[in-house]
Every structure is written in structure tokens, then in C-alpha cells.
Scaffold this motif. Structure first.
Motif, mmCIF file in Angstrom:
data_model
loop_
_atom_site.group_PDB
_atom_site.id
_atom_site.type_symbol
_atom_site.label_atom_id
_atom_site.label_comp_id
_atom_site.label_asym_id
_atom_site.label_seq_id
_atom_site.Cartn_x
_atom_site.Cartn_y
_atom_site.Cartn_z
ATOM 1 N N ASP A 60 0.345 6.829 -3.713
ATOM 2 C CA ASP A 60 -1.005 6.608 -3.192
ATOM 3 C C ASP A 60 -2.016 6.495 -4.330
ATOM 4 N N GLU B 296 -9.714 0.794 0.760
ATOM 5 C CA GLU B 296 -8.834 0.154 1.743
ATOM 6 C C GLU B 296 -9.587 -0.207 3.016
ATOM 7 N N THR C 288 -7.000 -4.472 0.530
ATOM 8 C CA THR C 288 -5.647 -4.057 0.147
ATOM 9 C C THR C 288 -4.641 -4.637 1.125
ATOM 10 N N ILE D 213 -1.085 -4.136 2.691
ATOM 11 C CA ILE D 213 -0.121 -3.050 2.865
ATOM 12 C C ILE D 213 1.106 -3.598 3.575
ATOM 13 N N ARG E 5 1.231 -1.005 -1.530
ATOM 14 C CA ARG E 5 -0.172 -1.406 -1.482
ATOM 15 C C ARG E 5 -0.455 -2.328 -2.662
#
Length: 263
Positions: free
Chosen positions: A170, A226, A231, A233, A242
Motif C-alpha cells: 500500500d 485514489e 489510480t 487498481i 495499484r
């Protein structure tokens, strides 16, 4: 194991292209190998898939940081006795781009670091390794006192309009957010130090002043970024991936920090 079949070089390369990686990209990768699931060929296969997706004109960049080559006075996880500090400063081998392993950067980053043709910057704390067309441009000129700023590989990726891929991790691992810290009007600074390797092969403890990093709000910053829709994903192997423009990320983060951090 709930995986239907092993992930392979070709299947991972397909996933990377589907996510949005195109030949010629400059790609800064942060990764958790374990998140991918079983890969036939291990980390070598992952690197081959990345290089296949990027093509011969692309460039793969990874962090190869060495946080164990920092001042032991600041160590907290775990701390070491104060009586040890002088010994650590005097006896730690000086950073050598060719020999010093990275630490806590992940198995894929270490595989890139040791890949034939890889180039590595010479910062003793926060080096980066790069493979591909722009490798030399990215790693050269990494200044001690601009560790994650304009004269670092992060600044080079920004100038080259590169992308960031978080593969199974993350925004707490999103090193590009530090470039936004360096771009603040008056970021906090402090003295830091490392063992550096001298031209004659000996080592010397060296100190300098640079910006103090702070990742405590990266999770919230990343979530707000985001939320803008900037972004992509998707899935790469078994991992959540991501993909984002580094310029868009850093520009957003620079403004976000100016508005949300106490100064």
C-alpha cells in the motif's frame, strides 16, 4: 492452496499489460513477492515478466535502501545500547553499491539489484537500482543531502514522467511521496549519518543534514489520491496492484501536505 495454476512469466506479463504498463515506460516498483502467490521460477520470473512488459526501451526502478546503515542513536525497532553506538559507527562497512545488500525492500527488489546490467545509486541510506534504457540517467548524481529530493532517483523518475506500481503493498511503501516532503516550503531537517566507502576501499562515518521523513500520514494521503480516480487498481498474479502516474501522485501529495500537515 486456492490457486488454479502457477503464475508464469507470460501470465504475469499479460496481467501487467492489462493493468496499463506499456513498452517504454519508466516504472518505479514497490512489491511484496509473497502477495503474488505461487510463481513458477520465483522472483526471477517476476523480474522477467516486468522486463517483458516494459520492453527494451523501458526502465525498471526499485528501492534498494539500507536502513541498517544509519545512525544507531536513532534506532527504535529495536534500539541498541548507547555503548554500542561508537562501535557501530566505526566498524560498519562503508556502503558499496556492488556489495551492500538492501534490507526490508523485498525479494523482487533484491533480484533486480543483482540482475546483470543493473545500475545502483550510491546513497548509503536510500539507494535505488535500475534496469533498462534510462538506468544511468536515474541513478547518477544521487546527492547525500538530497536523499529523496530533486537530485535523487525519485526526481529523475518525475522528470521522465514515470509510473509507480504498488504490487501487493500500500501507500505506506510509496517512496515517491517523500519527494513531496522535499518540495515543502520549509521541511524539517536534521543531521544524519552513515558509513561510506572511500576510494581506497576504507570506510568512514560521515554526517550531513537533510529533510526528516515522516510516513505516518501516507495511508490517508494515498487514500485521498485514489479518491481522485487517478489510480488503476487490478490484479497481477494473486496480488492487488495499484498503478499511477508519479507526476500526478507527487503533485497531489505536495499540495496535500501543504494543506494538511502542521508546520
Amino acid at each position: 492452496m486456492d490457486q488454479a495454476a502457477p503464475h508464469t512469466v507470460s501470465s504475469l506479463a499479460y496481467d501487467l499489460r492489462t493493468l496499463g504498463i506499456v513498452p517504454g515506460d519508466v516504472l518505479l516498483l514497490h512489491s511484496s513477492y509473497r502477495s503474488l502467490g505461487f510463481v513458477a521460477g520465483g522472483t526471477e520470473a517476476v523480474v522477467r515478466a516486468l522486463l517483458d512488459a516494459l520492453g527494451p526501451e523501458g526502465t525498471l526502478v526499485v528501492p534498494t535502501h539500507t536502513p541498517d546503515n544509519t545512525d544507531p542513536a536513532g534506532w527504535r525497532h529495536p534500539p541498541v545500547p548507547e555503548a554500542w553506538w561508537p562501535v557501530i559507527r566505526e566498524q560498519t562497512p562503508g556502503f558499496d553499491p556492488a556489495r551492500t545488500p538492501s534490507r526490508w525492500m523485498g525479494a523482487v527488489a533484491e533480484t533486480v539489484r543483482t540482475w546483470p546490467g543493473a545500475r545502483r545509486s550510491d546513497h548509503p541510506q536510500v539507494s535505488f537500482a535500475a534496469l533498462g534504457a534510462h538506468a544511468v540517467d536515474i541513478v547518477e548524481g544521487h546527492r547525500l543531502d538530497d536523499a529523496l529530493g530533486e537530485h535523487s532517483p525519485l526526481g529523475a523518475v518525475y522528470r521522465l514522467d514515470g509510473k509507480v506500481l504498488l504490487l501487493g503493498c500500500d501507500h505506506s511503501s510509496n517512496t515517491s511521496l517523500h519527494l513531496a516532503e522535499w518540495r515543502q516550503a520549509s521541511p524539517p531537517r536534521a543531521v544524519t549519518g552513515s558509513a561510506v566507502r572511500l576510494p581506497d576501499g576504507t570506510s568512514r562515518w560521515t554526517t550531513w543534514t537533510d529533510v526528516v521523513t515522516d510516513e505516518d500520514d501516507f495511508h490517508w494521503l494515498g487514500a485521498d489520491f485514489e479518491a481522485t480516480g487517478a489510480t488503476t487498481i487490478g490484479r497481477v498474479g494473486g496480488a492487488t496492484a495499484r498503478l499511477m502516474s508519479q507526476r500526478a501522485l507527487v503533485d497531489f501529495a505536495t499540495a496535500w501536505m501543504a494543506a494538511n500537515r502542521e508546520h
